[in-house]
Design a protein around this motif. Structure first.
Motif, PDB file in Angstrom:
ATOM      1  N   ALA A 143       0.824  -1.200   0.000  1.00  0.00           N
ATOM      2  CA  ALA A 143       0.000   0.000   0.000  1.00  0.00           C
ATOM      3  C   ALA A 143       0.860   1.251   0.000  1.00  0.00           C
ATOM      4  CB  ALA A 143      -0.928  -0.002   1.222  1.00  0.00           C
ATOM      5  N   ALA A 144       0.335   2.325  -0.605  1.00  0.00           N
ATOM      6  CA  ALA A 144       1.031   3.606  -0.709  1.00  0.00           C
ATOM      7  C   ALA A 144       0.576   4.530   0.414  1.00  0.00           C
ATOM      8  CB  ALA A 144       0.756   4.252  -2.065  1.00  0.00           C
ATOM      9  N   VAL A 145       1.508   4.977   1.234  1.00  0.00           N
ATOM     10  CA  VAL A 145       1.204   5.827   2.387  1.00  0.00           C
ATOM     11  C   VAL A 145       0.672   7.185   1.940  1.00  0.00           C
ATOM     12  CG1 VAL A 145       2.220   7.017   4.370  1.00  0.00           C
ATOM     13  CG2 VAL A 145       2.942   4.682   3.812  1.00  0.00           C
ATOM     14  N   ASP A 146      -0.380   7.657   2.626  1.00  0.00           N
ATOM     15  CA  ASP A 146      -0.910   8.989   2.306  1.00  0.00           C
ATOM     16  C   ASP A 146      -1.015   9.905   3.522  1.00  0.00           C
ATOM     17  OD1 ASP A 146      -3.051   7.844   3.619  1.00  0.00           O
ATOM     18  OD2 ASP A 146      -4.470   8.029   1.954  1.00  0.00           O
ATOM     19  N   CYS A 147      -0.818   9.370   4.742  1.00  0.00           N
ATOM     20  CA  CYS A 147      -0.956  10.216   5.926  1.00  0.00           C
ATOM     21  C   CYS A 147      -0.112   9.650   7.067  1.00  0.00           C
ATOM     22  CB  CYS A 147      -2.422  10.272   6.349  1.00  0.00           C
ATOM     23  SG  CYS A 147      -2.776  11.490   7.644  1.00  0.00           S
ATOM     24  N   LEU A 148       0.487  10.536   7.858  1.00  0.00           N
ATOM     25  CA  LEU A 148       1.303  10.128   9.001  1.00  0.00           C
ATOM     26  C   LEU A 148       1.216  11.186  10.093  1.00  0.00           C
ATOM     27  CD1 LEU A 148       3.553   8.453  10.441  1.00  0.00           C
ATOM     28  CD2 LEU A 148       5.218   9.805   9.151  1.00  0.00           C
ATOM     29  N   SER A 149       0.933  10.724  11.316  1.00  0.00           N
ATOM     30  CA  SER A 149       0.985  11.619  12.471  1.00  0.00           C
ATOM     31  C   SER A 149       1.761  10.913  13.578  1.00  0.00           C
ATOM     32  CB  SER A 149      -0.421  11.984  12.960  1.00  0.00           C
ATOM     33  OG  SER A 149      -1.121  10.831  13.409  1.00  0.00           O
ATOM     34  N   THR A 150       2.523  11.678  14.345  1.00  0.00           N
ATOM     35  CA  THR A 150       3.353  11.100  15.398  1.00  0.00           C
ATOM     36  C   THR A 150       3.155  11.845  16.712  1.00  0.00           C
ATOM     37  OG1 THR A 150       5.250  12.524  14.871  1.00  0.00           O
ATOM     38  CG2 THR A 150       5.128  10.389  13.740  1.00  0.00           C
ATOM     39  N   GLY A 151       3.413  11.141  17.801  1.00  0.00           N
ATOM     40  CA  GLY A 151       3.364  11.736  19.128  1.00  0.00           C
ATOM     41  C   GLY A 151       4.302  10.962  20.027  1.00  0.00           C
ATOM     42  N   GLY A 152       5.529  11.446  20.169  1.00  0.00           N
ATOM     43  CA  GLY A 152       6.512  10.705  20.955  1.00  0.00           C
ATOM     44  C   GLY A 152       6.812   9.358  20.295  1.00  0.00           C
ATOM     45  N   PRO A 153       6.652   8.252  21.020  1.00  0.00           N
ATOM     46  CA  PRO A 153       6.977   6.940  20.469  1.00  0.00           C
ATOM     47  C   PRO A 153       5.828   6.289  19.709  1.00  0.00           C
ATOM     48  CG  PRO A 153       6.397   6.696  22.764  1.00  0.00           C
ATOM     49  CD  PRO A 153       6.341   8.185  22.467  1.00  0.00           C
ATOM     50  N   VAL A 154       4.736   7.040  19.494  1.00  0.00           N
ATOM     51  CA  VAL A 154       3.545   6.483  18.843  1.00  0.00           C
ATOM     52  C   VAL A 154       3.290   7.181  17.513  1.00  0.00           C
ATOM     53  CG1 VAL A 154       1.074   6.066  19.065  1.00  0.00           C
ATOM     54  CG2 VAL A 154       2.538   5.931  21.085  1.00  0.00           C
ATOM     55  N   ALA A 155       2.814   6.403  16.537  1.00  0.00           N
ATOM     56  CA  ALA A 155       2.465   6.979  15.245  1.00  0.00           C
ATOM     57  C   ALA A 155       1.224   6.295  14.698  1.00  0.00           C
ATOM     58  CB  ALA A 155       3.611   6.819  14.246  1.00  0.00           C
ATOM     59  N   THR A 156       0.437   7.037  13.954  1.00  0.00           N
ATOM     60  CA  THR A 156      -0.638   6.442  13.167  1.00  0.00           C
ATOM     61  C   THR A 156      -0.392   6.820  11.715  1.00  0.00           C
ATOM     62  OG1 THR A 156      -2.135   8.353  13.377  1.00  0.00           O
ATOM     63  CG2 THR A 156      -2.300   6.619  15.055  1.00  0.00           C
ATOM     64  N   LEU A 157      -0.686   5.902  10.832  1.00  0.00           N
ATOM     65  CA  LEU A 157      -0.505   6.168   9.414  1.00  0.00           C
ATOM     66  C   LEU A 157      -1.528   5.389   8.621  1.00  0.00           C
ATOM     67  CD1 LEU A 157       2.567   4.127   8.134  1.00  0.00           C
ATOM     68  CD2 LEU A 157       1.928   4.118  10.528  1.00  0.00           C
ATOM     69  N   THR A 158      -1.832   5.905   7.444  1.00  0.00           N
ATOM     70  CA  THR A 158      -2.742   5.214   6.543  1.00  0.00           C
ATOM     71  C   THR A 158      -2.107   5.101   5.177  1.00  0.00           C
ATOM     72  OG1 THR A 158      -3.876   7.339   6.152  1.00  0.00           O
ATOM     73  CG2 THR A 158      -4.903   5.793   7.691  1.00  0.00           C
ATOM     74  N   ALA A 159      -2.623   4.154   4.407  1.00  0.00           N
ATOM     75  CA  ALA A 159      -2.091   3.909   3.067  1.00  0.00           C
ATOM     76  C   ALA A 159      -3.178   3.281   2.210  1.00  0.00           C
ATOM     77  CB  ALA A 159      -0.878   2.986   3.142  1.00  0.00           C
ATOM     78  N   VAL A 229      10.142   5.045  15.462  1.00  0.00           N
ATOM     79  CA  VAL A 229       9.274   6.210  15.269  1.00  0.00           C
ATOM     80  C   VAL A 229      10.104   7.466  15.507  1.00  0.00           C
ATOM     81  CG1 VAL A 229       7.263   7.463  16.105  1.00  0.00           C
ATOM     82  CG2 VAL A 229       7.207   4.960  15.999  1.00  0.00           C
ATOM     83  N   HIS A 230      10.166   8.317  14.509  1.00  0.00           N
ATOM     84  CA  HIS A 230      10.846   9.608  14.653  1.00  0.00           C
ATOM     85  C   HIS A 230       9.779  10.691  14.687  1.00  0.00           C
ATOM     86  CE1 HIS A 230      13.677  12.866  14.254  1.00  0.00           C
ATOM     87  NE2 HIS A 230      13.088  13.283  13.135  1.00  0.00           N
ATOM     88  N   HIS A 231       9.623  11.307  15.851  1.00  0.00           N
ATOM     89  CA  HIS A 231       8.559  12.302  16.044  1.00  0.00           C
ATOM     90  C   HIS A 231       9.034  13.711  15.696  1.00  0.00           C
ATOM     91  CE1 HIS A 231       5.438  14.727  17.791  1.00  0.00           C
ATOM     92  NE2 HIS A 231       6.283  15.256  18.662  1.00  0.00           N
ATOM     93  N   VAL A 232       8.176  14.427  14.972  1.00  0.00           N
ATOM     94  CA  VAL A 232       8.380  15.852  14.704  1.00  0.00           C
ATOM     95  C   VAL A 232       7.024  16.529  14.885  1.00  0.00           C
ATOM     96  CG1 VAL A 232       8.961  17.585  12.957  1.00  0.00           C
ATOM     97  CG2 VAL A 232      10.270  15.458  13.076  1.00  0.00           C
ATOM     98  N   GLU A 233       7.021  17.700  15.533  1.00  0.00           N
ATOM     99  CA  GLU A 233       5.767  18.422  15.739  1.00  0.00           C
ATOM    100  C   GLU A 233       5.139  18.793  14.401  1.00  0.00           C
ATOM    101  OE1 GLU A 233       4.328  18.838  18.562  1.00  0.00           O
ATOM    102  OE2 GLU A 233       5.969  18.134  19.840  1.00  0.00           O
TER     103      GLU A 233
END
Length: 242
Positions: A143-159, A229-233
């Motif tokens: 699947a091709a990723v279209d969205c990514l959000s991070t918060g510290g050691p946690v991330a959600t992503l969709t594809a 997981v690499h978090h950036v605001e």
């Protein structure tokens, strides 16, 4: 990994997709599209970079960027390859490979208050495979990723699924990743595993369309490999006059 299908699934999913996308746009941009055509979002490019090696469990946190011109040199990202333990198929071998990175404001939304796109826009690739212990059959998808959000050691992503052995091409899937440390190991969640179930107008169960960056909690423990997981605001849009 179970899937629930009904005869009218396509029609219901189309209606749900339109409604869900409209609500998302209204919430994020302040504009409610009048038609499905207004919901179209550019697909953007997808990077197929190699999977990064698993870290030692530390979490890398980037400094908060002050606008688009001062963005972090390294975008938010999730990478790694791991086998997970799925409670409903404890003997099966299930692997996920993730290589995703943020690319803010890269999927234009013309006609809204976010013409350049959203801060969660992302690119990359997700691959997963499921070997059924009882039969030896192996099913896989990419699947091709279209969205990514991070918060510290946690991330959600969709594809959006591009190729699949199980007939779900063009569907959006959601993943969550938790990068553990010490005795607290990595975990992963996937949208079709334990959640994302609804009832249609005919009172038959079906799996709704997954919205961008939407995923369940990381419920499945990693038993081999791991994720970084690499978090950036989140990056604020650059608005003239602000």
């Amino acid at each position: 990994m179970f899937r629930i299908r009904t005869r009218n699934r396509a029609a219901v999913r189309t209606a749900r997709a339109t409604a869900a996308a409209g609500l998302a746009l209204a919430a994020l941009t302040g504009v409610a599209p009048a038609s499905a055509d207004a919901l179209s979002v550019g697909s953007g490019s997808v990077g197929s970079g190699s999977v990064h090696s698993v870290s030692d469990g530390s979490v890398s946190v980037g400094s908060a960027p002050d606008g688009r011109d001062a963005r972090s040199a390294r975008p938010a990202s999730v990478s790694g390859k791991a086998r997970v333990s799925y409670a409903f198929s404890p003997d099966d071998e299930i692997w996920f490979t993730v290589d995703a990175r943020a690319k803010p404001y890269s999927r234009p939304l013309p006609g809204t208050k976010a013409p350049d796109g959203l801060p969660t826009d992302a690119v990359g690739t997700i691959r997963y495979s499921h070997r059924v212990a009882a039969t030896g059959a192996v099913y896989s998808a990419e699947a091709a990723v279209d969205c990514l959000s991070t918060g510290g050691p946690v991330a959600t992503l969709t594809a959006v699924v591009t190729t699949s052995d199980i007939g779900n091409a063009n569907e959006r899937i959601g993943l969550s990743v938790y990068q553990g440390s010490g005795r607290d190991g990595d975990r992963l969640g996937f949208s079709w595993g334990v959640a994302n179930l609804d009832m249609g107008p005919d009172q038959q169960p079906y799996q709704p369309v997954v919205g961008t960056c939407m995923a369940p909690a990381p419920f499945a423990p990693v038993v081999r490999g791991g994720f970084t997981v690499h978090h950036v605001e989140l990056e604020a849009p650059k608005t003239p006059g602000r």
